[in-house]
Design a protein around this motif. Structure first.
Motif, PDB file in Angstrom:
ATOM      1  N   TRP A 134      -6.300  -0.365   3.402  1.00 32.87           N
ATOM      2  CA  TRP A 134      -7.268  -0.808   2.391  1.00 32.87           C
ATOM      3  C   TRP A 134      -6.823  -2.075   1.692  1.00 32.87           C
ATOM      4  O   TRP A 134      -7.602  -2.815   1.134  1.00 32.87           O
ATOM      5  N   TRP A 135      -5.507  -2.304   1.638  1.00 34.22           N
ATOM      6  CA  TRP A 135      -4.985  -3.448   0.899  1.00 34.22           C
ATOM      7  C   TRP A 135      -4.797  -4.622   1.850  1.00 34.22           C
ATOM      8  O   TRP A 135      -3.922  -4.579   2.715  1.00 34.22           O
ATOM      9  N   GLY A 136      -5.634  -5.621   1.708  1.00 35.98           N
ATOM     10  CA  GLY A 136      -5.527  -6.769   2.598  1.00 35.98           C
ATOM     11  C   GLY A 136      -6.843  -7.512   2.644  1.00 35.98           C
ATOM     12  O   GLY A 136      -7.772  -7.219   1.886  1.00 35.98           O
TER      13      GLY A 136
ATOM     14  N   SER B 125      -4.678  10.659  -5.402  1.00 37.97           N
ATOM     15  CA  SER B 125      -4.210  10.169  -4.109  1.00 37.97           C
ATOM     16  C   SER B 125      -5.104   9.019  -3.707  1.00 37.97           C
ATOM     17  O   SER B 125      -6.134   8.766  -4.327  1.00 37.97           O
ATOM     18  N   ARG B 126      -4.686   8.356  -2.638  1.00 43.15           N
ATOM     19  CA  ARG B 126      -5.489   7.248  -2.157  1.00 43.15           C
ATOM     20  C   ARG B 126      -6.913   7.708  -1.883  1.00 43.15           C
ATOM     21  O   ARG B 126      -7.877   7.080  -2.325  1.00 43.15           O
ATOM     22  N   THR B 127      -7.025   8.840  -1.193  1.00 46.11           N
ATOM     23  CA  THR B 127      -8.366   9.285  -0.801  1.00 46.11           C
ATOM     24  C   THR B 127      -9.172   9.767  -1.996  1.00 46.11           C
ATOM     25  O   THR B 127     -10.385   9.572  -2.056  1.00 46.11           O
ATOM     26  N   SER B 128      -8.518  10.393  -2.958  1.00 43.17           N
ATOM     27  CA  SER B 128      -9.288  10.873  -4.103  1.00 43.17           C
ATOM     28  C   SER B 128      -9.791   9.704  -4.943  1.00 43.17           C
ATOM     29  O   SER B 128     -10.846   9.783  -5.569  1.00 43.17           O
TER      30      SER B 128
ATOM     31  N   GLN C 226       0.829  -1.202   0.000  1.00 36.98           N
ATOM     32  CA  GLN C 226       0.000   0.000   0.000  1.00 36.98           C
ATOM     33  C   GLN C 226       0.869   1.259   0.000  1.00 36.98           C
ATOM     34  O   GLN C 226       0.588   2.225  -0.706  1.00 36.98           O
ATOM     35  N   MET C 227       1.956   1.229   0.750  1.00 35.65           N
ATOM     36  CA  MET C 227       2.854   2.383   0.792  1.00 35.65           C
ATOM     37  C   MET C 227       3.451   2.675  -0.579  1.00 35.65           C
ATOM     38  O   MET C 227       3.547   3.822  -1.002  1.00 35.65           O
ATOM     39  N   VAL C 228       3.858   1.620  -1.269  1.00 36.40           N
ATOM     40  CA  VAL C 228       4.476   1.804  -2.586  1.00 36.40           C
ATOM     41  C   VAL C 228       3.484   2.442  -3.545  1.00 36.40           C
ATOM     42  O   VAL C 228       3.798   3.407  -4.254  1.00 36.40           O
ATOM     43  N   VAL C 229       2.278   1.925  -3.549  1.00 34.57           N
ATOM     44  CA  VAL C 229       1.301   2.461  -4.504  1.00 34.57           C
ATOM     45  C   VAL C 229       0.926   3.897  -4.139  1.00 34.57           C
ATOM     46  O   VAL C 229       0.767   4.753  -5.013  1.00 34.57           O
TER      47      VAL C 229
ATOM     48  N   GLY D 147     -11.362   2.292  -5.941  1.00 36.95           N
ATOM     49  CA  GLY D 147     -10.439   2.760  -6.971  1.00 36.95           C
ATOM     50  C   GLY D 147      -8.999   2.495  -6.597  1.00 36.95           C
ATOM     51  O   GLY D 147      -8.174   2.090  -7.432  1.00 36.95           O
ATOM     52  N   PHE D 148      -8.702   2.714  -5.318  1.00 43.23           N
ATOM     53  CA  PHE D 148      -7.328   2.519  -4.877  1.00 43.23           C
ATOM     54  C   PHE D 148      -6.933   1.045  -4.939  1.00 43.23           C
ATOM     55  O   PHE D 148      -5.869   0.692  -5.451  1.00 43.23           O
ATOM     56  N   ILE D 149      -7.818   0.210  -4.450  1.00 45.20           N
ATOM     57  CA  ILE D 149      -7.514  -1.227  -4.461  1.00 45.20           C
ATOM     58  C   ILE D 149      -7.322  -1.729  -5.889  1.00 45.20           C
ATOM     59  O   ILE D 149      -6.444  -2.531  -6.172  1.00 45.20           O
ATOM     60  N   GLU D 150      -8.145  -1.159  -6.767  1.00 42.84           N
ATOM     61  CA  GLU D 150      -8.002  -1.472  -8.184  1.00 42.84           C
ATOM     62  C   GLU D 150      -6.570  -1.158  -8.661  1.00 42.84           C
ATOM     63  O   GLU D 150      -5.944  -1.933  -9.379  1.00 42.84           O
TER      64      GLU D 150
END
Length: 929
Positions: free
Chosen positions: A405-407, A99-102, A86-89, A107-110
């Motif tokens: 979010w990633w997990g 950004s992650r939040t935007s 998650q940090m890398v992405v 969308g982020f997980i995608e």
RNA sequence: GGGUGGUUAGCUCAAUCGGGAGAGCGUCUGCCUUACACGCAGAAGGUCGGCGGUUCAAUUCCGUCACCACCCACCA
């Protein structure tokens, strides 16, 4: 025709592709099952030395067991590595306007999945370059459907059993990652700090108490001041109230045993929501808990308006200033303290009160302790259980929820009125609890700690909870190869989960490896800029590229310059290509029982040379044997015997010894000893002696004689056995040579990787041949020693004289006359009679045998005199030592007979030798004068 | 504050049971001896961290100290 030098790049990929394509890595045959687990590397990561090291050892084991006839499975796969990935992405999104939040959760997980697809092949490609022979057809990913199902299953079961619970607790909070982390993910290191002494005025009267704190900003969350109940200074104040500066709040003064009267002022501020000790004290005294921070450690609305929105360190400064201005700051002292930092983010961890999920660990730990105590699980080296036990005995509940979010999303659903249901899915929850279809359910937003799914790895990959044939065959697995750094993170948790859910251990042995460090003993890390990529050692890399690689991910420019300089100094020419086998062999040689392994390029180079040595030995052997059409047919029980001379008997005997040593070493996970035995045999027995003897022999006898044929067959068959032995460690070069040798060795198999491992044959152990060879090597060594000392040119043949010795020496000197001539470079060899006076000679003793090298035209008698005097001195010293022992009553009465005999023998020998040297010196003296 | 591991040749590391320590790399000497100069043949180099104890005998077993490294622990 074979090239004159071994070129790994030319063959490695070809053989790997062949093995994989032909399915050689899949379980085969009907032997006993044997399984090893790959500790799953980060799916989006790349291979570092630690991986290379451990995976090589695993590969050696699995290839070896495969060759020993086991039905082997190396079960592999990759890990989703929640936080790291998650940090890398998130970092990739920096500066893109997104950004992650935007992007939002979906969308982020995608995006993360996309990154996983994009980079997920890197590390497995690199593993293939290393020769890793895992069954790729069974490769798994911790977030694939099957493993996710296992995770949900385990979560639900443990929750039903009361072993997973949710609760509000003070947890380690990483304000940068904005998530809870477990105790293990917090690294506390001593850092320079300060101790602020702050005055809290009493509410009644004009007195005050002074508290000492390392964290003045938490003052805003104070709910008490505590003193030790026995502390005379403060006893009268207990029960009174103080004015909390800057806030207008009042606090009670309480008494608690936990306060150390000797530290600071003996008076401590209590902030239950922001300190683990204070939290406990808060519970004991029913103090209010005031959380003053937001999730990113800025001050929230519980703080006075003046401080709201400030970062914790800005707030600290502001508060110190304000205390100072109010005259409430007594003093500031420098103070060293342990600062807890997140192992990923590196920022200071903030204890934070929040709702989290926990595993109740103590009940699980009990059985995990027992399994090691009663030997169901064995640590190698054994002493690692000494870290395993104490940790489990005092285990704390494991915080498994992460606000990422990633997990794996936690399988729990919240109802509109704060209800909470755990189940396999939303539908299952609705069904089970008969919830109305229109009742809104919200899945818990948290994901699980990555190590939660890792803890299930031994059985999730084999299909649990289904009763699969793989699970029946391969669980428990044979051995786990891993570093001591993850005994708590992974090993202990895997043991707990497997025992609880399956009722059996996940593995029988835990082989704990050391940690690969750089040449100076420093831990290799990207931030230190001292990493070596194993693939660069294999393929080579030039200096500029290496510097670029090491400085790519550094932040500070100052560091870039320093690392550039250090790298250019250490690797001015970059790194040469060494090939995979050389690197693998180095890893084996390094794998002793020590914890820190310094990676030494010199050794890789040495073992690359070893590969080349094998290559050239094979080249020689093939050239010798090629013309012989009977070769392939000669294969009977491994090595030819008819017409075998002592050299053949000796090398075959030495081979059995080597096989036995190698096998015993690997059985005990002593890869270093195994590699040493192999290296010693191939280079210093087979090449240095047998091949040299064979050369001589083949030159001396007719090519179609039995002798010549036997020599050729022995050359081939011993080499073939050595290749089998070496294959687990050096799969590429051995396969290549084995294939080339096949027409001569008569092996019918398609690939060395499917052949059987050599087994030592005691019947071929030949003590007599070994003794004979000892003699030959000793005499040749003595002559070579003299030649070296006297600077005799290598091409120059010498006329050797022998004297003394016994009947055996006489017989052997005749039996091995030809060998002596060629190996020692003799022109002639003649025995002197006892009466005969020799010319001036240089002499050396081999037992009672005098080896005499006439000095005429070779060297200066005076020099020889010095040499002899030194040798005589050593002998006299030794004789004195032995004599001393034998004269000691204690020794002769208490030492075992064989030791006394040995000492006596030594003394006699030393005295006799000394006498011979004295005679030699007298002769020299008379000649020299 | 507890605990673990380490200290052996210039460097990196070995040594099954207590009985005068080995290898690789490096160094020095001599060699392109037709498998290999990524090589061959020699050589030099060690008070086995210090001290004490047990023992006929200690690098090895015990104790202790020093130094290095790591792990665990709530001292503000």
């Amino acid at each position: 025709m074979m090239d004159i030098a071994y070129d790994p790049a030319a063959i490695e990929r070809r053989w790997y592709e062949y093995w994989e394509r032909e399915g050689h890595f899949q379980p085969r045959g009907d032997g006993e099952p044997w399984c090893i687990l790959l500790p799953p590397p980060n799916v989006t990561g790349s291979l570092h030395m630690g991986h290379g090291f451990q995976q090589t050892l695993m590969d050696v084991l699995v290839r070896w067991q495969r060759m020993r006839g086991y039905r082997t499975l190396w079960q592999g796969g990759t890990d989703h590595a929640g936080i790291a990935t998650q940090m890398v992405v998130e970092r990739q999104l920096d500066g893109t306007g997104e950004s992650r939040t935007s992007l939002g959760r979906d969308g982020f997980i995608e995006r993360v999945w996309r990154w996983k697809e994009e980079s997920g092949g890197t590390i497995t490609r690199q593993m293939r370059r290393l020769g890793v022979s895992l069954d790729w057809s069974r490769e798994r990913f911790t977030m694939d459907d099957g493993l996710s199902r296992t995770v949900r299953e385990v979560f639900v079961r443990l929750h039903r059993e009361g072993l997973i619970y949710r609760g509000q607790r003070l947890v380690n909070w990483d304000p940068q990652l904005r998530t809870a982390v477990s105790d293990l993910e917090v690294i506390a290191e001593e850092e320079a700090g300060q101790l602020w002494h702050c005055r809290y005025p009493l509410v009644v009267g004009d007195g005050a108490v002074v508290v000492a704190t390392t964290r003045p900003e938490t003052l805003l969350g104070d709910t008490a001041v505590a003193v030790h109940p026995e502390d005379e200074r403060y006893r009268a104040l207990v029960g009174q109230r103080v004015q909390l500066p800057l806030t207008g709040r009042e606090l009670p003064i309480i008494a608690d045993e936990h306060v150390d009267p000797a530290f600071g002022t003996g008076c401590v501020k209590i902030t239950p929501a922001h300190d683990f000790n204070d939290y406990e004290m808060g519970l004991r005294h029913q103090l209010p808990m005031i959380d003053i921070f937001t999730e990113d450690a800025t001050l929230n609305d519980n703080a006075p308006a003046a401080y709201r929105g400030l970062d914790r360190y800005e707030a600290r400064q502001r508060i110190v200033d304000d205390l100072e201005a109010a005259g409430l700051l007594e003093k500031i002292e420098p103070h060293r303290l342990k600062v807890p930092r997140g192992d990923r983010s590196g920022v200071v961890i903030e204890p934070r009160l929040s709702d989290q999920w926990f595993v109740r660990a103590a009940p699980l730990a009990e059985e995990a302790i027992r399994a090691v105590e009663d030997g169901r699980i064995r640590f190698v080296p054994d002493n690692w259980k000494n870290s395993y036990f104490p940790w489990l005995r005092e285990i704390k509940d494991w915080c498994i929820s992460r606000q990422l979010w990633w997990g794996h999303r936690i399988p729990a659903w919240h109802g509109p009125d704060g209800e909470l249901w755990v189940g396999y899915s939303e539908e299952a929850v609705r069904r089970e609890h008969q919830l109305p279809a229109d009742m809104p359910l919200l899945q818990d937003p948290d994901v699980l700690d990555t190590w939660f799914s890792s803890a299930l790895w031994s059985f999730s990959t084999l299909g649990w909870p289904d009763k699969t044939p793989e699970l029946a065959d391969y669980h428990p697995t044979a051995v786990l190869v891993t570093g001591f750094d993850i005994i708590f993170f992974w090993v202990a948790r895997m043991v707990m989960m497997s025992l609880h859910l399956l009722g059996e251990v996940p593995f029988r042995d835990v082989y704990v490896t050391g940690l690969v460090r750089d040449a100076r003993g420093q831990k290799m890390s990207k931030s230190r800029g001292n990493v070596l990529d194993p693939i660069d050692v294999v393929d080579g890399i030039d200096c500029d590229a290496l510097v670029a690689k090491r400085t790519a991910e550094l932040m500070r420019p100052k560091q870039v310059a320093q690392i550039t300089k250090a790298t250019r100094r250490e690797f001015p020419e970059g790194i040469a290509a060494h090939g995979t086998d050389a690197l693998r062999f180095t890893f084996c040689a390094l794998a002793s029982t020590t914890r820190d392994l310094r990676f030494d390029m010199g050794r890789v180079e040495g073992y690359r040379n070893f590969c080349n040595k094998l290559w050239n030995a094979a080249r020689f052997v093939m050239r010798q044997a090629e013309a012989d059409r009977s070769m392939a047919a000669a294969r009977d029980d491994g090595v030819a015997v008819a017409g075998a001379g002592v050299a053949e008997r000796w090398i075959i005997s030495a081979l059995q010894r080597t096989i036995a040593d190698y096998t015993a070493a690997l059985e005990n996970y002593r890869f270093d000893l195994a590699s040493q035995a192999l290296h010693e045999f191939c280079w210093h027995e087979y090449c240095d002696w047998y091949v040299e003897l064979a050369k001589r022999r083949l030159g001396d006898v007719p090519p179609d004689s039995d002798e010549a044929r036997t020599t050729r067959q022995t050359l081939v068959q011993v080499l073939e056995q050595a290749l089998r032995l070496a294959h687990p460690m050096m799969p590429f070069i051995t396969e290549e040579l084995w294939q080339r040798l096949r027409p001569l060795s008569g092996c019918a198999g398609a690939s060395l990787s499917l052949e059987t491992a050599p087994v030592a044959d005691d019947a071929r152990h030949d003590a007599e041949a070994e003794l004979e060879m000892e003699w030959l090597k000793g005499v040749v060594g003595a002559v070579r020693h003299l030649r070296g000392e006297l600077r005799v040119q290598p091409g120059q043949r010498i006329a050797l004289l022998l004297r003394g010795g016994d009947a055996t020496d006489h017989q052997r000197s005749e039996r091995y006359a030809a060998e002596l001539h060629s190996l020692a470079g003799l022109e002639s060899c003649r025995w002197l009679s006892a009466k005969e006076t020799p010319p001036p000679v240089a002499s050396h003793l081999h037992a009672a045998l005098e080896i005499l090298l006439p000095l005429a035209g070779l060297a200066d008698p005076a020099q020889e005199r010095v040499r002899l005097e030194q040798a005589l001195g050593r002998l006299e010293q030794d004789a004195k030592r032995q004599r001393g022992k034998l004269q000691s009553a204690g020794f002769t009465s208490k030492a075992p007979a064989e030791v006394i005999d040995e000492t006596q023998r030594r003394l006699t020998q030393a005295e006799a030798s000394a006498e011979l040297l004295r005679r030699q010196l007298r002769l020299l003296g008379s000649e020299g004068d």
